[in-house]
Every structure is written in structure tokens, then in C-alpha cells.
Enzyme design. Sequence first.
Site, PDB file in Angstrom:
ATOM      1  N   ARG A   1       0.894  -1.223   0.000  1.00  0.00           N
ATOM      2  CA  ARG A   1       0.115  -0.047   0.029  1.00  0.00           C
ATOM      3  C   ARG A   1       1.006   1.272   0.025  1.00  0.00           C
ATOM      4  O   ARG A   1       1.877   1.260   0.134  1.00  0.00           O
ATOM      5  CB  ARG A   1      -1.040  -0.222   1.226  1.00  0.00           C
ATOM      6  CG  ARG A   1       0.000   0.019   2.484  1.00  0.00           C
ATOM      7  CD  ARG A   1      -1.119   0.072   3.877  1.00  0.00           C
ATOM      8  NE  ARG A   1      -0.101   0.143   4.952  1.00  0.00           N
ATOM      9  CZ  ARG A   1      -0.406   0.683   6.074  1.00  0.00           C
ATOM     10  NH1 ARG A   1      -1.857   0.795   6.407  1.00  0.00           N
ATOM     11  NH2 ARG A   1       0.175   0.399   7.144  1.00  0.00           N
TER      12      ARG A   1
ATOM     13  N   CYS B   1       2.159   5.810  -8.148  1.00  0.00           N
ATOM     14  CA  CYS B   1       2.907   6.939  -8.626  1.00  0.00           C
ATOM     15  C   CYS B   1       2.128   8.186  -8.317  1.00  0.00           C
ATOM     16  O   CYS B   1       0.843   8.266  -8.576  1.00  0.00           O
ATOM     17  CB  CYS B   1       3.250   6.734  -9.929  1.00  0.00           C
ATOM     18  SG  CYS B   1       3.664   8.246 -10.878  1.00  0.00           S
TER      19      CYS B   1
ATOM     20  N   GLU C   1      -1.824   8.254   5.216  1.00  0.00           N
ATOM     21  CA  GLU C   1      -0.116   8.375   5.603  1.00  0.00           C
ATOM     22  C   GLU C   1       0.492   8.394   4.371  1.00  0.00           C
ATOM     23  O   GLU C   1       1.415   7.660   4.244  1.00  0.00           O
ATOM     24  CB  GLU C   1       0.229   7.123   6.537  1.00  0.00           C
ATOM     25  CG  GLU C   1      -0.629   7.134   7.805  1.00  0.00           C
ATOM     26  CD  GLU C   1      -0.028   5.787   8.764  1.00  0.00           C
ATOM     27  OE1 GLU C   1       0.485   4.889   7.889  1.00  0.00           O
ATOM     28  OE2 GLU C   1      -0.317   5.959   9.652  1.00  0.00           O
TER      29      GLU C   1
ATOM     30  N   GLU D   1      -5.183   8.403  14.796  1.00  0.00           N
ATOM     31  CA  GLU D   1      -4.949   7.068  15.225  1.00  0.00           C
ATOM     32  C   GLU D   1      -4.032   6.829  16.559  1.00  0.00           C
ATOM     33  O   GLU D   1      -3.040   7.514  16.619  1.00  0.00           O
ATOM     34  CB  GLU D   1      -4.140   6.189  14.114  1.00  0.00           C
ATOM     35  CG  GLU D   1      -5.028   5.905  12.730  1.00  0.00           C
ATOM     36  CD  GLU D   1      -4.126   5.022  11.745  1.00  0.00           C
ATOM     37  OE1 GLU D   1      -3.186   4.381  12.150  1.00  0.00           O
ATOM     38  OE2 GLU D   1      -4.321   5.217  10.640  1.00  0.00           O
TER      39      GLU D   1
ATOM     40  N   TRP E   1       3.958  -3.803  14.665  1.00  0.00           N
ATOM     41  CA  TRP E   1       5.035  -3.515  13.559  1.00  0.00           C
ATOM     42  C   TRP E   1       6.024  -3.060  14.269  1.00  0.00           C
ATOM     43  O   TRP E   1       7.285  -2.628  13.479  1.00  0.00           O
ATOM     44  CB  TRP E   1       4.404  -2.678  12.561  1.00  0.00           C
ATOM     45  CG  TRP E   1       3.855  -1.291  13.008  1.00  0.00           C
ATOM     46  CD1 TRP E   1       2.396  -1.179  13.212  1.00  0.00           C
ATOM     47  CD2 TRP E   1       4.338   0.036  13.678  1.00  0.00           C
ATOM     48  NE1 TRP E   1       2.273  -0.069  13.917  1.00  0.00           N
ATOM     49  CE2 TRP E   1       3.141   0.774  13.836  1.00  0.00           C
ATOM     50  CE3 TRP E   1       5.727   0.325  13.827  1.00  0.00           C
ATOM     51  CZ2 TRP E   1       3.416   2.011  14.701  1.00  0.00           C
ATOM     52  CZ3 TRP E   1       5.868   1.615  14.028  1.00  0.00           C
ATOM     53  CH2 TRP E   1       4.831   2.527  14.456  1.00  0.00           C
TER      54      TRP E   1
ATOM     55  N   GLU F   1      -2.527  -7.339   9.844  1.00  0.00           N
ATOM     56  CA  GLU F   1      -2.918  -6.514  11.087  1.00  0.00           C
ATOM     57  C   GLU F   1      -3.420  -7.442  12.218  1.00  0.00           C
ATOM     58  O   GLU F   1      -4.238  -6.856  12.961  1.00  0.00           O
ATOM     59  CB  GLU F   1      -3.633  -5.528  10.670  1.00  0.00           C
ATOM     60  CG  GLU F   1      -3.008  -4.397  10.062  1.00  0.00           C
ATOM     61  CD  GLU F   1      -3.490  -3.302   9.025  1.00  0.00           C
ATOM     62  OE1 GLU F   1      -4.567  -3.460   8.921  1.00  0.00           O
ATOM     63  OE2 GLU F   1      -2.971  -2.345   8.911  1.00  0.00           O
ATOM     64  N   LYS F   2      -3.567  -8.657  12.019  1.00  0.00           N
ATOM     65  CA  LYS F   2      -4.214  -9.828  12.940  1.00  0.00           C
ATOM     66  C   LYS F   2      -3.859  -9.510  14.440  1.00  0.00           C
ATOM     67  O   LYS F   2      -4.701  -9.807  15.224  1.00  0.00           O
ATOM     68  CB  LYS F   2      -4.413 -11.022  12.570  1.00  0.00           C
ATOM     69  CG  LYS F   2      -3.066 -11.745  12.499  1.00  0.00           C
ATOM     70  CD  LYS F   2      -3.402 -13.187  11.973  1.00  0.00           C
ATOM     71  CE  LYS F   2      -2.029 -14.206  11.972  1.00  0.00           C
ATOM     72  NZ  LYS F   2      -0.980 -13.469  10.995  1.00  0.00           N
TER      73      LYS F   2
END
Length: 679
Positions: free
Chosen positions: A118, A122, A157, A313, A321, A361-362
Site C-alpha cells: 500500500r 505514482c 499516511e 490513530e 509493527w 494486522e491480525k
Amino acid sequence: MSEKQYTCPDFPHFIHGADYNPEQWMDYKGVWDADMELMREAHCNEMTVGIFSWAKLEPREGEYDFSFLDEIIDRIGKNGGKVILATPSGARPHWMADKYPEVLRVGADGVRAHFGGRHNHCFTSPVYREKVREINRRLAERYGNNPTVIAWHISNEYSGECHCPLCVQAFRDFLREKYHNDIAELNHAWWTTFWSHTYDSFDQIEPPGALTETGVHGLNLDWHRFVTHQTMDFIKNETAPLRELTPHLPVTTNMMYEFYDLDYHKLSEVIDFASWDCYPEWHNGDDAVIAQRAAFWHDLYRSLKRKPFLLMESTPSLVNWKPYNKPKRPGLDTLSSLQAVAHGSDSVQYFQWRKSRGSSEKFHGAVVGHDGTADTRVFRSVQRTGEVLEKIDEICGSITKARAAVIFDWENMWALDNSQGYSNEGKKYFETCYEYHRVFWERGIDCDIVSPHADLSDYRIVVAPMLYLTDPETIKNLTYYVSGGGTLLGTYMLGTVDETDLCWLGGIPATALKDVFGIEAEEIDTLYPSERQHAALGDKEYTLQDYCEVLRLHGATVLAKYTDGYYKDTPAVTTHGFGKGHAVYQACRDDGALKDELLSRLIRNTGVYSVVLADKPLPHGVTAHSRTDGEHTYVFVENYSDQDTVTVPLRGEMVDMLTGERVKECTLQPYSFGIFKSL
Ligand SMILES: [Zn+2]
């Protein structure tokens, strides 16, 4: 008179919510019903939806299906909640990458990415821009007048850069405009005569990279500027249909911690309010240090638009992460949420509402875990945060009137890190700015973090740490500030290069700043990492590290002298009256104690005061901040110590907004906070 400023004027209340990805649960009967009930139980009044929904919203090119979004916005509205609606450009559907490879990013090595990940499109691709405009137009047409929707969350982001032929061409066009289509002007600005690097035409220019050029500092700096410029241009393209169809809905994008690649001072020009994603590495060392560094960024995001921002957030527990992913200890979850509010946030929002079942993301923290119930420590702490926000709702929209500021500048950071010289193992710009901000944080003094071009007239003290790149506008701004009565603390490396990274000639600090500070820097001694030197201020000796600059006096008074080194007995700190103000120069980097002493003196001399009753640092880990609506002052006191219970005297009698009692002091347990209102 109320001086409130709202981020979302259609909803003048604290927002308590989360990123919500209901499309991940469409095949799970009953989950959406359970979500609505749990949102009410959690005191959540907002959900941010649609961030990565493109593949659901446009499953095949030109074939749109908004049914899931229709239903979820309707449900949230009927549930008493509001929606911040995201545009989906942060990730694209597979079909688009397959059919239009130009939407995929090319790396500095010239290799085009395949589909996946993600934040990797461009920014220049006309196809991607058109596709984004089209889906955003449809979202605006469909939901722009839905009373449940209160703001736009643009993409996600923004980050990164692309080296594809379209972006290279756009970079050349950017340079053509900047240098008036005159390659000789660019060659001079970039000092390309060295190593026979002279360009014959703009068409020869390539972005910096391992296969091209990294030694031309002007090129590196202009490439950073171009990446910000092109991202802003992309945002303007994204928001064009939203501005046209929904001028009543404010636009934001979520920014990040210690983010290096984009100049947020500039980027904030194309959004209506700031928002950011705050994920400090709590409990990895001293939480007081971690809290103060997070505070620096909260202060920066408030200062970007000089009004409240949103905490877009945060995690209610842990992330997935970092090298090690540790949950927040009990108490710190609500304390760290209210920290944002203390610094000017009008929201506490989490990533994410419901924990994903699979993929990356679990294991990222969420309000609702895999058990799917309200019966968890994390859920209860979110409930508590929601209850607190409801109790203090009148604070929403109030502002911060700081009288102290620290200058932080992306262009300066890029130029400093670019420079070959000083220490080539890191210039420590972030850390140095944090260190000056710390002195205010420890004393409970509100502090803004501003651009060198900001209007400084509200501040009694401004600190400009390591302001190596100073363009003529900055020089004018600082000169004007001091001559008008301000107190400015500058440091080593001030005014070394101009806006294209050419060294200022005629000695540093550049031009008029020599008169402002009454000094000139002759050379700088870079110390080895383990080396320490010293300076004496009054009868006390202070420890120095990393940098000792050697000064010549041109009218300044010496405050501190070096006590060792080949420059023993020469000035280490000076002060100089200029116009109605004062300019103090710290020529050396210290271990913390010297800047504590210097800023303490400046705080006393300028009458800047703590928002609580304190004329020295508060107990370790304790801080305080304030907001005002023009009539009342709201004071937040926070304790980041995991062990110590502390008592802090307030500036007179105030109302404890959590208990309703009148108090003159507050006692805080470890990891707790108090919120007080003036009478
Ligand atoms: Zn590109």
C-alpha cells in the site's frame, strides 16, 4: 468572548472513535449488529471508514458498488455516531495495476513495483489521478450531504517517492520553473562546477540515487522539496471534487511521528486541520522521555494550523509493527489518550475498532479483540476514556496560547543530514530539538513547534536549535522578532548555508544574524563520541559533547566560557541586546544541564510561567498543559511515573472536572492525570 476553533464545525464535540473496516466482516453474520452495540458501550461516537475500501467500491473498472458503505454509514448514523469518510487512494484494486502499470511506483533503482502492499502509487500518473478524482467525486456526490459524515480523511499516511519517467519529467519541470528555465542559474545554485558535474540542459537531470548522483547537495535538497510538492499536487487533485461538491466538509490527512520525507509545514497548506497517528514505544526505557517526545509531536501538529487537531490513530493496547510489541500498562492507555487532548487534540481515535482475523494486522491492538466481547481490560479502558471525554466535552474547540516556541524545520534537517562534515554518523537534529522542548515540558510551560517562517510575535522565547539552513526570509523573521522585543536562543551551526545549500559568504551566522547575536563563529570542533569538554557558567561547570564552536565577539557579552580544549577561556555562551530584544547564543552541545540553566534564566527574565504553581521542574515524569476558550482556562496535569504518587499545586483554586470539587492542588497516582477548570 469564545475563542474556540473546531476541527469539524458540524460536530462541535470531542470525537471518540476508531478506524473501522466492516468490509472485512461482511460474511460474518451478526458482527455488524454486535459492533453497533459495542460502540455504544465503549462510548464511541465516531468511526473512520473507507480507508482501504477501493476493491469493494469499484470491483471492476467503472463498475461501482456502494452498498456496503451505504448500509454502514446508515447504521452508524442510526446508532448515534458520526463518520469521518476516507478516500481510498492509499491502496488500489488489482485490476487497476494490471491494466495500467503506470500507477505503480518505480524505485530509485529504476525497477517498477508489482501489485501489492500500500502507499506505493505514482503521484504523477495521469491515470491514477483520474481514477482517484472519479471515485472521490462519486463519494462526494453520494455522501457529501449525509448528516452522519463530518469530515474527509484523504488517503492514508502519504509517504514515499517515485522515480518513473513521468515523475522524472515532473521533477525537471519543477526545476525549470524554480530556476527560470536557466540551466546556468541551476548550475550555480547547485555548485556543479566541482567534479565536472555541470548540466547542459534540464533534460539531463535525474533524481538522486545510488545509480545516479548523491554528491550534489542542492539536487538532494530540491528532490526532497519536489517530493513534498508533488504529494501536495496529488492532494489538490484528490480534493478538487470534494472542494467543489462539499465545501462545508473539512479535509484532513493523517500524518506521522518523526516523519522525515515530507515537509509537513508546507503540506498543511492544502488541508483544513491537522491530524496524526501517534504510536510511541511506551515502556521501552523511561516513560517520561517517551511522553515528552510524543508531546513534541502533539505540539507540532497543533502549531501547524494554530488550532486544535485530531488524534486520528493510536492503539488502545499495542501495535504489531515494532521490533517488540508490548501492551500499554493499566492507566497509561487513558493517560496517553488524554495527553493528546491536553496538547490540543479534539479527538481520541484508535486503530482499529475490531481486530482483523487474518493477514498483517491480525495482532495489532484494537478496541474489540478476537473474543468479540466488551469483557476485556482494553475495552474497559476505552470505555473509561470515553467517559472522561464526555465529562470534559466543553473543552472541545478550545485553543492553546503558548508563549514559548521551538523552531523545527524539515528543509534544515534534510540539508544538515546531507552535509558531509561535522559528525557523519548522524547530526541528532530530532534529539537536539527534543532536548530544548524538554525544558518547557518539565516545567509545565506550553510550547509551540513552528517553522522558521512562522509569525513569532506571540512568543516571548523562541529557541532555534541547529538552524543550519537559513534563507533570507528566516534571517529577516528572526531579526524582526528580536528587534521587536523577543528573546531568541540560537545555537552552533546557525546560519551556515542558504536555501540552496550554498555556504553563506562573509562569515557565519549569516549576514544580519551576526549583528543580532553580536558574534561570529570562526570554527567548530567536532568531538569524538566518548570525548567530553566543559564550560563554566557562574561558579558551576557543565559537561559538553559532540560540538564546540569557537566564537569571536562583536558586541555580545560572555555568559559562559570553555574551561578546556584549545579554545579554553573563550566564549561558550553569549548574550546580546538587539533592538528591544535579546539574542542568546549557545556555541556548544551540552548534556542537558547547561540548556536547563540557560532556559531557566530566560524563562524568569521574560515572565513566561508554568500553567501550574511551579518555578522549577516538576517531579520527574510530571508535566502540565493548558487550553482556553477565551473565558476559562483548562489545565491538564499528567504523571508518567510508574511508581511515584505526586502532589502538584495549582495556580489558585480550580474545579476538578472529573469530581466537580474545588481544589488548590492535585494528587496523582502513577500513570494518571487531572483536569481542572478556572473559576
Ligand atoms: Zn511516478
